[in-house]
Motif scaffolding. Structure first.
Motif, short mmCIF file in Angstrom:
data_model
loop_
_atom_site.label_atom_id
_atom_site.label_comp_id
_atom_site.label_asym_id
_atom_site.label_seq_id
_atom_site.Cartn_x
_atom_site.Cartn_y
_atom_site.Cartn_z
N ASN A 92 0.84 -1.20 0.00
CA ASN A 92 0.00 0.00 0.00
C ASN A 92 0.88 1.25 0.00
O ASN A 92 2.11 1.15 0.02
CB ASN A 92 -0.96 -0.01 1.19
CG ASN A 92 -0.24 -0.07 2.52
OD1 ASN A 92 0.76 0.61 2.73
ND2 ASN A 92 -0.74 -0.90 3.43
N ASP A 93 0.25 2.41 -0.06
CA ASP A 93 0.98 3.68 -0.13
C ASP A 93 1.93 3.89 1.04
O ASP A 93 2.95 4.57 0.90
CB ASP A 93 0.01 4.85 -0.21
CG ASP A 93 -0.60 5.01 -1.60
OD1 ASP A 93 -0.07 4.42 -2.57
OD2 ASP A 93 -1.60 5.73 -1.72
N LYS A 140 3.71 7.49 -4.45
CA LYS A 140 2.80 6.51 -3.86
C LYS A 140 2.39 5.46 -4.90
O LYS A 140 2.25 5.77 -6.07
CB LYS A 140 1.57 7.20 -3.30
CG LYS A 140 1.91 8.15 -2.16
CD LYS A 140 0.67 8.71 -1.53
CE LYS A 140 1.00 9.68 -0.44
NZ LYS A 140 1.71 9.17 0.68
N LEU A 141 2.20 4.23 -4.47
CA LEU A 141 1.78 3.17 -5.38
C LEU A 141 0.48 3.50 -6.10
O LEU A 141 0.30 3.18 -7.27
CB LEU A 141 1.62 1.85 -4.61
CG LEU A 141 2.92 1.24 -4.08
CD1 LEU A 141 2.60 0.04 -3.20
CD2 LEU A 141 3.82 0.82 -5.21
N SER A 142 -0.42 4.16 -5.40
CA SER A 142 -1.73 4.48 -5.99
C SER A 142 -1.63 5.51 -7.10
O SER A 142 -2.61 5.75 -7.80
CB SER A 142 -2.69 4.97 -4.90
OG SER A 142 -2.19 6.15 -4.30
N SER A 143 -0.45 6.11 -7.31
CA SER A 143 -0.25 7.09 -8.38
C SER A 143 -0.03 6.42 -9.73
O SER A 143 0.01 7.10 -10.75
CB SER A 143 0.95 7.97 -8.07
OG SER A 143 0.76 8.68 -6.87
N ASN A 175 -0.84 3.22 -12.66
CA ASN A 175 -1.81 2.24 -13.14
C ASN A 175 -1.25 0.83 -13.08
O ASN A 175 -1.97 -0.13 -12.83
CB ASN A 175 -2.22 2.55 -14.58
CG ASN A 175 -3.01 3.83 -14.67
OD1 ASN A 175 -3.75 4.17 -13.77
ND2 ASN A 175 -2.82 4.56 -15.76
N SER A 190 -1.49 -4.72 -12.22
CA SER A 190 -2.50 -3.69 -11.99
C SER A 190 -2.74 -3.52 -10.49
O SER A 190 -2.66 -4.49 -9.73
CB SER A 190 -3.83 -4.07 -12.65
OG SER A 190 -3.67 -4.16 -14.04
N LEU A 191 -3.03 -2.30 -10.09
CA LEU A 191 -3.33 -2.05 -8.68
C LEU A 191 -4.54 -2.87 -8.26
O LEU A 191 -5.52 -2.97 -8.98
CB LEU A 191 -3.58 -0.58 -8.44
CG LEU A 191 -2.39 0.34 -8.71
CD1 LEU A 191 -2.75 1.78 -8.39
CD2 LEU A 191 -1.17 -0.09 -7.93
N GLY A 192 -4.46 -3.50 -7.11
CA GLY A 192 -5.53 -4.34 -6.60
C GLY A 192 -5.45 -5.78 -7.06
O GLY A 192 -6.17 -6.64 -6.57
#
Length: 71
Positions: free
Chosen positions: A12-13, A22-25, A27, A56-58
């Motif tokens: 996670n971030d 951050k990882l969430s930045s 795709n 892919s994230l998730g």
């Protein structure tokens, strides 16, 4: 330690190496794992590793550490 494998991790971030990246930045990300014989952060010949790209994230993945690092 190797004796503790296999392990499950959720990235996670909070785990970003740089707070501004951050990882969430992203795709897609690259996920890798390495077992260092020396315990150093920098890879050296003989370390064991694996890497997966275009994750892919998730997305849930499994990584089998099955390669030997060699410069």
């Amino acid at each position: 330690q190797v004796k503790d494998f296999p392990i499950d991790l959720v990235l996670n971030d909070d785990m970003a190496m740089m707070p501004s990246l951050k990882l969430s930045s992203f795709n897609k990300v690259i996920v890798g794992a390495r077992i260092s014989k020396s315990g150093d952060a920098i890879a050296t010949d003989g370390d064991l590793f694996a890497e997966k790209t275009d994750i892919s994230l998730g997305e849930s993945i499994s990584i089998e550490i099955n390669q030997i690092y060699k410069k």
